[in-house]
Design a protein around this motif. Structure first.
Motif, mmCIF file in Angstrom:
data_model
loop_
_atom_site.group_PDB
_atom_site.id
_atom_site.type_symbol
_atom_site.label_atom_id
_atom_site.label_comp_id
_atom_site.label_asym_id
_atom_site.label_seq_id
_atom_site.Cartn_x
_atom_site.Cartn_y
_atom_site.Cartn_z
ATOM 1 N N GLU A 106 0.849 -1.187 0.000
ATOM 2 C CA GLU A 106 0.000 0.000 0.000
ATOM 3 C C GLU A 106 0.888 1.243 0.000
ATOM 4 O OE1 GLU A 106 -3.170 0.277 -0.283
ATOM 5 O OE2 GLU A 106 -3.777 -1.826 -0.088
ATOM 6 N N ASP A 274 -12.244 -11.580 9.259
ATOM 7 C CA ASP A 274 -13.324 -10.973 8.483
ATOM 8 C C ASP A 274 -14.216 -10.089 9.352
ATOM 9 O OD1 ASP A 274 -12.382 -12.327 6.285
ATOM 10 O OD2 ASP A 274 -13.690 -14.069 6.623
ATOM 11 N N GLY A 277 -12.198 -6.891 9.883
ATOM 12 C CA GLY A 277 -11.645 -6.313 8.666
ATOM 13 C C GLY A 277 -12.454 -5.149 8.132
ATOM 14 N N THR A 278 -13.726 -5.068 8.504
ATOM 15 C CA THR A 278 -14.568 -3.961 8.038
ATOM 16 C C THR A 278 -14.053 -2.616 8.543
ATOM 17 O OG1 THR A 278 -16.435 -5.492 8.153
ATOM 18 C CG2 THR A 278 -16.950 -3.164 7.862
ATOM 19 N N PHE A 280 -11.087 -1.629 8.700
ATOM 20 C CA PHE A 280 -9.965 -1.164 7.885
ATOM 21 C C PHE A 280 -10.368 -0.905 6.433
ATOM 22 C CE2 PHE A 280 -8.287 -3.783 11.311
ATOM 23 C CZ PHE A 280 -7.326 -2.943 11.859
ATOM 24 N N SER A 281 -11.480 -1.467 5.992
ATOM 25 C CA SER A 281 -11.882 -1.321 4.588
ATOM 26 C C SER A 281 -12.986 -0.285 4.396
ATOM 27 C CB SER A 281 -12.345 -2.676 4.039
ATOM 28 O OG SER A 281 -13.446 -3.175 4.796
ATOM 29 N N HIS A 282 -13.905 -0.165 5.332
ATOM 30 C CA HIS A 282 -15.024 0.767 5.190
ATOM 31 C C HIS A 282 -14.606 2.171 5.646
ATOM 32 C CE1 HIS A 282 -19.097 2.421 5.520
ATOM 33 N NE2 HIS A 282 -19.459 1.416 4.728
ATOM 34 N N GLN A 286 -12.691 3.313 9.122
ATOM 35 C CA GLN A 286 -11.412 4.019 9.150
ATOM 36 C C GLN A 286 -11.502 5.303 9.968
ATOM 37 O OE1 GLN A 286 -10.419 4.560 5.038
ATOM 38 N NE2 GLN A 286 -9.982 2.372 4.686
#
Length: 311
Positions: A106, A274, A277-278, A280-282, A286
């Protein structure tokens, strides 16, 4: 192997960019010179004078920064020059940024790693300074006892400092040798002690230097004065230890509260990636992470401020 490959590629890319930049600036200067008036000797001398002044000012500013950095390295007891520390700092930037980029792939982690790598050597230097000042304060009463014994035996204050420099260990030895070298270069005793106080930011040393300067102006028994300073330092250290004991629970609570969310998040990530993980992705996740990290830092600073009592 991957880190070495990344460093080689980044260095090659940096040199390539510098080459392109030099070619572009050369073409720009050629175009500007073709459109301007003919170059005369007077114009060249004027331009050279302006460039020389700018270079001298820049060199003077860099020399001040280098002297300040070397003073910090000397205070920390790090046998390194200012230029070597800057090279070490830039290597830290490249390595930390490259490692995070290779692990996560990243770009924002590459920038974050570069920033972390830039400040890590500074934090390490500050930590070394605090540790050395703490060691100096711990050994200062022993140094004063040696000086008191030498004064009572009939030696002068300068001879007592020389004996301390020969018999003491680090960091007392290096600091006393700094004062003795300053005296050898022709600096007066008062100025050498003032420079020593400015070089070593220790409250115990500041009290010692102020007492010696006053004694040299008004006179008196220096050995008796140093004995009182030793007693004062001992009582002060005793009070500091008592305060640390009474505030240990609050400081430990601050550390546990600060690192508990991080540890809990790591455990949940290992058990069910999982599920967490939301965050860090949504975008909302964040934002919640940023707000939580800011709150943790602010809370840690408040607890640290409450539990820190100046003596």
């Amino acid at each position: 192997m991957a880190v070495v490959l990344f460093l080689c590629l980044s260095t090659t890319f940096f040199l390539f960019l510098c080459f392109l930049s030099s070619i572009r600036s050369y073409k720009k200067n050629m175009a500007e010179n073709s459109e301007r008036e003919p170059i005369t000797i007077k114009r060249l001398l004027k331009r050279g004078n302006i460039t020389l002044k700018a270079l001298l000012l820049k060199k003077k500013k860099n020399s001040r920064q280098a002297v300040k950095l070397e003073a910090q390295l000397s205070l920390a007891g790090v046998p390194m020059k200012a230029e070597e520390f800057k090279v070490f700092q830039w290597f830290s930037v490249i390595i930390s940024g490259g490692i995070l980029y290779i692990l996560a792939n990243e770009f924002f982690l590459l920038a974050a790693g570069a920033v972390i790598g830039f400040f890590l050597p500074r934090l390490w230097l500050k930590q070394k300074q605090r540790k050395r000042i703490k060691q100096f304060n711990a050994l200062l009463p022993g140094m004063l006892n040696s000086i008191i014994g030498s004064l009572k035996a009939g030696f002068s204050f300068l001879q007592s400092l020389q004996m301390v420099a020969e018999e003491s260990g680090s960091p007392i030895k290096e600091e006393v040798q700094y004062v003795l070298k300053s005296l050898q270069y022709g600096t007066s005793m008062e100025d050498s002690l003032i420079q020593w106080k400015e070089r070593m930011p220790s409250e115990d040393l500041s009290l010692l230097v102020e007492a010696i300067l006053i004694q040299r102006q008004v006179g008196g028994n220096l050995a008796y004065l140093l004995e009182k300073i030793v007693d004062t330092n001992r009582e002060r250290n005793k009070l500091e230890n008592q305060i640390k004991t009474l505030t240990a629970q609050g400081r430990l609570s601050g550390l546990i509260i600060s690192f508990l969310p991080i540890g809990l998040g790591a455990v949940i990530y290992v058990m069910n990636p999982d599920y967490i993980g939301t965050l860090f992705s949504h975008p909302i996740g964040q934002a919640m992470l940023i707000a939580g990290a800011a709150g943790q830092v602010i809370g840690f600073l408040f607890i640290r401020k409450i539990t820190t009592i100046e003596v």
